[in-house]
Design a protein around this motif. Sequence first.
Motif, mmCIF file in Angstrom:
data_model
loop_
_atom_site.group_PDB
_atom_site.id
_atom_site.type_symbol
_atom_site.label_atom_id
_atom_site.label_comp_id
_atom_site.label_asym_id
_atom_site.label_seq_id
_atom_site.Cartn_x
_atom_site.Cartn_y
_atom_site.Cartn_z
ATOM 1 N N MET A 1 0.833 -1.200 0.000
ATOM 2 C CA MET A 1 0.000 0.000 0.000
ATOM 3 C C MET A 1 0.875 1.260 0.000
ATOM 4 O O MET A 1 0.606 2.224 -0.706
ATOM 5 C CB MET A 1 -0.904 -0.026 1.245
ATOM 6 N N PHE A 2 1.915 1.209 0.836
ATOM 7 C CA PHE A 2 2.825 2.351 0.932
ATOM 8 C C PHE A 2 3.529 2.589 -0.407
ATOM 9 O O PHE A 2 3.639 3.725 -0.866
ATOM 10 C CB PHE A 2 3.840 2.088 2.043
ATOM 11 N N LYS A 3 4.013 1.508 -1.017
ATOM 12 C CA LYS A 3 4.713 1.636 -2.296
ATOM 13 C C LYS A 3 3.763 2.106 -3.393
ATOM 14 O O LYS A 3 4.156 2.892 -4.262
ATOM 15 C CB LYS A 3 5.353 0.300 -2.682
ATOM 16 N N LYS A 4 2.524 1.629 -3.367
ATOM 17 C CA LYS A 4 1.537 2.042 -4.375
ATOM 18 C C LYS A 4 1.296 3.540 -4.281
ATOM 19 O O LYS A 4 1.225 4.237 -5.303
ATOM 20 C CB LYS A 4 0.239 1.269 -4.158
ATOM 21 N N ARG A 5 1.175 4.040 -3.048
ATOM 22 C CA ARG A 5 0.983 5.485 -2.841
ATOM 23 C C ARG A 5 2.179 6.259 -3.375
ATOM 24 O O ARG A 5 2.025 7.295 -4.020
ATOM 25 C CB ARG A 5 0.784 5.749 -1.352
ATOM 26 N N LEU A 6 3.384 5.738 -3.124
ATOM 27 C CA LEU A 6 4.593 6.423 -3.588
ATOM 28 C C LEU A 6 4.654 6.453 -5.110
ATOM 29 O O LEU A 6 5.018 7.474 -5.710
ATOM 30 C CB LEU A 6 5.826 5.724 -3.016
ATOM 31 N N TYR A 7 4.273 5.344 -5.743
ATOM 32 C CA TYR A 7 4.256 5.293 -7.209
ATOM 33 C C TYR A 7 3.257 6.307 -7.781
ATOM 34 O O TYR A 7 3.534 6.989 -8.783
ATOM 35 C CB TYR A 7 3.889 3.886 -7.686
ATOM 36 N N LEU A 9 2.259 9.069 -6.370
ATOM 37 C CA LEU A 9 2.801 10.413 -6.164
ATOM 38 C C LEU A 9 3.856 10.752 -7.216
ATOM 39 O O LEU A 9 3.900 11.872 -7.733
ATOM 40 C CB LEU A 9 3.401 10.531 -4.757
ATOM 41 N N PHE A 10 4.708 9.783 -7.520
ATOM 42 C CA PHE A 10 5.707 9.998 -8.579
ATOM 43 C C PHE A 10 5.025 10.255 -9.918
ATOM 44 O O PHE A 10 5.476 11.103 -10.706
ATOM 45 C CB PHE A 10 6.640 8.784 -8.690
ATOM 46 N N LEU A 11 3.945 9.515 -10.178
ATOM 47 C CA LEU A 11 3.211 9.698 -11.430
ATOM 48 C C LEU A 11 2.592 11.096 -11.491
ATOM 49 O O LEU A 11 2.698 11.788 -12.516
ATOM 50 C CB LEU A 11 2.117 8.633 -11.552
ATOM 51 N N LEU A 12 1.977 11.507 -10.371
ATOM 52 C CA LEU A 12 1.375 12.835 -10.323
ATOM 53 C C LEU A 12 2.423 13.924 -10.507
ATOM 54 O O LEU A 12 2.213 14.877 -11.271
ATOM 55 C CB LEU A 12 0.655 13.028 -8.982
ATOM 56 N N TRP A 13 3.541 13.759 -9.826
ATOM 57 C CA TRP A 13 4.600 14.763 -9.947
ATOM 58 C C TRP A 13 5.160 14.794 -11.367
ATOM 59 O O TRP A 13 5.434 15.852 -11.918
ATOM 60 C CB TRP A 13 5.717 14.463 -8.953
ATOM 61 N N LEU A 96 5.655 16.772 -4.646
ATOM 62 C CA LEU A 96 7.065 16.584 -4.323
ATOM 63 C C LEU A 96 7.272 16.531 -2.810
ATOM 64 O O LEU A 96 8.063 15.726 -2.306
ATOM 65 C CB LEU A 96 7.895 17.712 -4.931
ATOM 66 N N TRP A 97 6.541 17.382 -2.086
ATOM 67 C CA TRP A 97 6.623 17.378 -0.620
ATOM 68 C C TRP A 97 6.186 16.024 -0.057
ATOM 69 O O TRP A 97 6.842 15.461 0.839
ATOM 70 C CB TRP A 97 5.741 18.493 -0.067
ATOM 71 N N LEU A 98 5.102 15.481 -0.590
ATOM 72 C CA LEU A 98 4.627 14.171 -0.136
ATOM 73 C C LEU A 98 5.615 13.064 -0.492
ATOM 74 O O LEU A 98 5.825 12.129 0.296
ATOM 75 C CB LEU A 98 3.259 13.875 -0.752
ATOM 76 N N ILE A 99 6.219 13.168 -1.667
ATOM 77 C CA ILE A 99 7.218 12.166 -2.076
ATOM 78 C C ILE A 99 8.408 12.173 -1.134
ATOM 79 O O ILE A 99 8.864 11.121 -0.663
ATOM 80 C CB ILE A 99 7.675 12.421 -3.533
ATOM 81 N N VAL A 100 8.918 13.366 -0.843
ATOM 82 C CA VAL A 100 10.078 13.482 0.053
ATOM 83 C C VAL A 100 9.726 12.937 1.434
ATOM 84 O O VAL A 100 10.520 12.223 2.065
ATOM 85 C CB VAL A 100 10.552 14.947 0.145
#
Length: 256
Positions: A1-7, A9-13, A96-100
């Motif tokens: 779930m955590f990795k999916k959210r990170l992916y 966020l990267f897509l959105l950014w 980007l803030w959420l990704i970091v």
Amino acid sequence: MFKKRLYLLFLLWGVTFGLLALLPEGYASNHVMLVMLSLVLMVFFRTKINFLIVLSTIIIYGFGLTIYAQMEDIFSGGQYILIAAHLLLTASLLSLWLIVHDVKSLVEENKSLEERIGLLEKFDWNTKALSMPEFMERGLLIETAMRRRSEKGRLIYFNVKDSVPLTARDSLRHYFINTCLHTVREEFDLVTSPSQSEVFVFLQGTNTEGEAIVIERLKDKLREYVNYIELPYHITSYEIGNLKKIMEQFDHQRGA
């Protein structure tokens, strides 16, 4: 779930950052510069500070666009490009803030797991005794220190007797190790149990008289748990002069 959210966020950014190419050249270069500068700053600060950095950048950029529109007499339809530029920068910086934040959380989680693994490698969490590698590492360091101080040390080897039923050995081992840990000096002596039937106790700066006192204490405490006439362990002791060599002898005996 955590990795999916990170992916995601990267897509959105990536989408918001990629849309910058559709803006006029001046806006695009300003956006890239602001995003990269914010990224560099966010690497060195905590999440709350990073949010203030992002929020300040968004507000300052918004005021900057407003002043620019007034100076250049940009009104009505011409402001749409400015609004789009501000929205894209806002979305890019927030994602980007959420990704970091997530990446830093992941790094901290990995560090925590590494620390836990390190502790697991040092201790047997079922018995609370040291693992054999940790016992040897600490024992060799203590042995070197004792040699410098011209001190003696003792290694006591407890081997469960064949008369002890197999079904009782595991519970006996746990209680015996716990008794050893509460009998020896916590900051000076070492306890390990490489198998269900063996326990080693390393006594630092102790002679045969001190060893005898420790064994008697163990016997007295063990009687509180086990009703026995004789101690259910064979006892062998050694003066510590070369711990590595002594332990190698036990390894050979097990292999024989």
